[in-house]
Design a protein around this motif. Structure first.
Motif, PDB file in Angstrom:
ATOM      1  N   ILE A  18       0.834  -1.204   0.000  1.00 29.66           N
ATOM      2  CA  ILE A  18       0.000   0.000   0.000  1.00 29.66           C
ATOM      3  C   ILE A  18       0.869   1.253   0.000  1.00 29.66           C
ATOM      4  N   SER A  19       1.851   1.293   0.863  1.00 28.10           N
ATOM      5  CA  SER A  19       2.719   2.464   0.990  1.00 28.10           C
ATOM      6  C   SER A  19       3.498   2.719  -0.300  1.00 28.10           C
ATOM      7  N   GLU A  20       4.029   1.663  -0.902  1.00 26.28           N
ATOM      8  CA  GLU A  20       4.770   1.821  -2.152  1.00 26.28           C
ATOM      9  C   GLU A  20       3.858   2.283  -3.289  1.00 26.28           C
ATOM     10  N   THR A  21       2.643   1.780  -3.329  1.00 24.93           N
ATOM     11  CA  THR A  21       1.687   2.194  -4.361  1.00 24.93           C
ATOM     12  C   THR A  21       1.331   3.664  -4.198  1.00 24.93           C
ATOM     13  N   ILE A  22       1.103   4.095  -2.972  1.00 24.90           N
ATOM     14  CA  ILE A  22       0.796   5.505  -2.720  1.00 24.90           C
ATOM     15  C   ILE A  22       1.974   6.383  -3.130  1.00 24.90           C
ATOM     16  N   ALA A  23       3.174   5.990  -2.754  1.00 27.88           N
ATOM     17  CA  ALA A  23       4.365   6.771  -3.103  1.00 27.88           C
ATOM     18  C   ALA A  23       4.492   6.915  -4.618  1.00 27.88           C
ATOM     19  N   LYS A  24       4.220   5.838  -5.345  1.00 25.89           N
ATOM     20  CA  LYS A  24       4.292   5.879  -6.808  1.00 25.89           C
ATOM     21  C   LYS A  24       3.235   6.830  -7.376  1.00 25.89           C
ATOM     22  N   ILE A  25       2.029   6.775  -6.843  1.00 28.45           N
ATOM     23  CA  ILE A  25       0.954   7.664  -7.303  1.00 28.45           C
ATOM     24  C   ILE A  25       1.343   9.123  -7.071  1.00 28.45           C
ATOM     25  N   ILE A  26       1.861   9.410  -5.892  1.00 30.14           N
ATOM     26  CA  ILE A  26       2.261  10.787  -5.576  1.00 30.14           C
ATOM     27  C   ILE A  26       3.386  11.245  -6.495  1.00 30.14           C
ATOM     28  N   ASP A  27       4.389  10.390  -6.707  1.00 27.27           N
ATOM     29  CA  ASP A  27       5.524  10.757  -7.564  1.00 27.27           C
ATOM     30  C   ASP A  27       5.112  11.014  -9.003  1.00 27.27           C
ATOM     31  N   GLU A  28       4.092  10.287  -9.480  1.00 31.28           N
ATOM     32  CA  GLU A  28       3.661  10.412 -10.866  1.00 31.28           C
ATOM     33  C   GLU A  28       2.558  11.458 -11.073  1.00 31.28           C
ATOM     34  N   ALA A  29       2.037  11.995  -9.982  1.00 27.55           N
ATOM     35  CA  ALA A  29       0.904  12.930 -10.074  1.00 27.55           C
ATOM     36  C   ALA A  29       1.313  14.235 -10.742  1.00 27.55           C
ATOM     37  N   GLN A  30       0.420  14.756 -11.565  1.00 21.67           N
ATOM     38  CA  GLN A  30       0.622  16.040 -12.226  1.00 21.67           C
ATOM     39  C   GLN A  30       0.031  17.190 -11.414  1.00 21.67           C
ATOM     40  N   GLY A  31      -0.924  16.873 -10.549  1.00 18.80           N
ATOM     41  CA  GLY A  31      -1.588  17.903  -9.761  1.00 18.80           C
ATOM     42  C   GLY A  31      -1.791  17.415  -8.336  1.00 18.80           C
ATOM     43  N   ALA A  32      -2.852  17.880  -7.750  1.00 19.47           N
ATOM     44  CA  ALA A  32      -3.153  17.533  -6.359  1.00 19.47           C
ATOM     45  C   ALA A  32      -3.554  16.061  -6.241  1.00 19.47           C
ATOM     46  N   VAL A  33      -3.193  15.468  -5.125  1.00 20.21           N
ATOM     47  CA  VAL A  33      -3.586  14.101  -4.803  1.00 20.21           C
ATOM     48  C   VAL A  33      -4.299  14.149  -3.461  1.00 20.21           C
ATOM     49  N   ILE A  34      -5.481  13.577  -3.418  1.00 19.71           N
ATOM     50  CA  ILE A  34      -6.237  13.501  -2.169  1.00 19.71           C
ATOM     51  C   ILE A  34      -6.240  12.045  -1.737  1.00 19.71           C
ATOM     52  N   LEU A  35      -5.718  11.777  -0.558  1.00 24.17           N
ATOM     53  CA  LEU A  35      -5.637  10.416  -0.026  1.00 24.17           C
ATOM     54  C   LEU A  35      -6.665  10.228   1.074  1.00 24.17           C
ATOM     55  N   ASP A  36      -7.471   9.202   0.933  1.00 25.92           N
ATOM     56  CA  ASP A  36      -8.465   8.831   1.938  1.00 25.92           C
ATOM     57  C   ASP A  36      -7.981   7.513   2.534  1.00 25.92           C
ATOM     58  N   TRP A  37      -7.340   7.610   3.724  1.00 30.29           N
ATOM     59  CA  TRP A  37      -6.733   6.425   4.314  1.00 30.29           C
ATOM     60  C   TRP A  37      -6.642   6.593   5.824  1.00 30.29           C
ATOM     61  N   ILE A  38      -7.202   5.652   6.515  1.00 23.97           N
ATOM     62  CA  ILE A  38      -7.228   5.712   7.973  1.00 23.97           C
ATOM     63  C   ILE A  38      -5.819   5.681   8.573  1.00 23.97           C
ATOM     64  N   LEU A  39      -4.870   5.033   7.885  1.00 27.50           N
ATOM     65  CA  LEU A  39      -3.512   4.904   8.413  1.00 27.50           C
ATOM     66  C   LEU A  39      -2.560   5.981   7.895  1.00 27.50           C
ATOM     67  N   LEU A  40      -3.055   6.940   7.134  1.00 26.30           N
ATOM     68  CA  LEU A  40      -2.185   7.956   6.551  1.00 26.30           C
ATOM     69  C   LEU A  40      -1.283   8.655   7.566  1.00 26.30           C
ATOM     70  N   PRO A  41      -1.773   9.037   8.753  1.00 22.06           N
ATOM     71  CA  PRO A  41      -0.871   9.705   9.697  1.00 22.06           C
ATOM     72  C   PRO A  41       0.317   8.837  10.149  1.00 22.06           C
ATOM     73  N   GLN A  42       0.269   7.541   9.864  1.00 22.51           N
ATOM     74  CA  GLN A  42       1.363   6.647  10.251  1.00 22.51           C
ATOM     75  C   GLN A  42       2.294   6.329   9.077  1.00 22.51           C
ATOM     76  N   ASP A  43       2.035   6.916   7.915  1.00 17.46           N
ATOM     77  CA  ASP A  43       2.796   6.608   6.712  1.00 17.46           C
ATOM     78  C   ASP A  43       3.718   7.778   6.365  1.00 17.46           C
ATOM     79  N   PRO A  44       4.866   7.499   5.727  1.00 19.31           N
ATOM     80  CA  PRO A  44       5.746   8.599   5.301  1.00 19.31           C
ATOM     81  C   PRO A  44       5.063   9.608   4.373  1.00 19.31           C
ATOM     82  N   ALA A  45       4.027   9.196   3.648  1.00 21.10           N
ATOM     83  CA  ALA A  45       3.306  10.118   2.771  1.00 21.10           C
ATOM     84  C   ALA A  45       2.675  11.262   3.557  1.00 21.10           C
ATOM     85  N   TRP A  46       2.397  11.033   4.837  1.00 19.78           N
ATOM     86  CA  TRP A  46       1.808  12.068   5.692  1.00 19.78           C
ATOM     87  C   TRP A  46       2.676  13.327   5.686  1.00 19.78           C
TER      88      TRP A  46
END
Length: 160
Positions: free
Chosen positions: A62-90
């Protein structure tokens, strides 16, 4: 990005599936050999430790997939994830928003959406996370009315 959908995809990954079977047994499988999420839920929602085992089994994917999405994003990314505050993406989030819903409304919505009994929701709720609200930039109370959702969207737009 509804991160739960990435988590559902993680359950189909052969290496993750193998680990889940070792951890939780064959009883989590349906007749086709895939994870039956309700059967798995009956196990992991019964004990916080079991929920943590599931989270640990799927977290890297999950974390690697999110990181890839963020790295490839052209604009804003909105993440809906209960564990987000515990992830480096936070730490990469420009704006951290918590949208709360009162328990009764949330229960009604989830039971209807997921076609689950109230007892299943209650068990699931016991393994949920409590947030440190001081970590969020904006906090909203959501009653699912169109007026409320519109005001939340406007406030978020203004904050950006």
């Amino acid at each position: 990005i509804e991160v739960d959908s990435i988590g559902h995809d993680a359950l189909c990954r052969p290496n993750i599936l193998e680990g889940l079977i070792k951890t939780f047994g064959n009883e989590i499988l349906d007749e086709t050999g895939n994870v039956d999420r309700k059967k798995l839920g009956n196990i992991v929602f019964a004990e916080r430790e079991k929920m943590e085992e599931l989270a640990n089994a799927t977290y890297v994917y999950i974390s690697e997939t999110i990181a890839k999405i963020i790295d490839e994003a052209q604009g804003a990314v909105i993440l809906d994830w209960i564990l987000l505050p515990q992830d480096p993406a936070w730490q990469k989030c420009d704006l951290k928003i918590l949208i709360e819903t009162d328990l009764q409304t949330r229960k009604e919505k989830v039971i209807l959406r997921d076609h689950i009994p109230e007892s299943y929701f209650d068990a699931r709720e016991t393994t949920s996370i409590d947030y440190d609200k001081s970590q969020f930039d904006l906090i909203f109370s959501n009653d699912y009315s169109l007026d409320t959702l519109d005001s939340i969207a406007q406030a978020i737009s203004s904050a950006m």
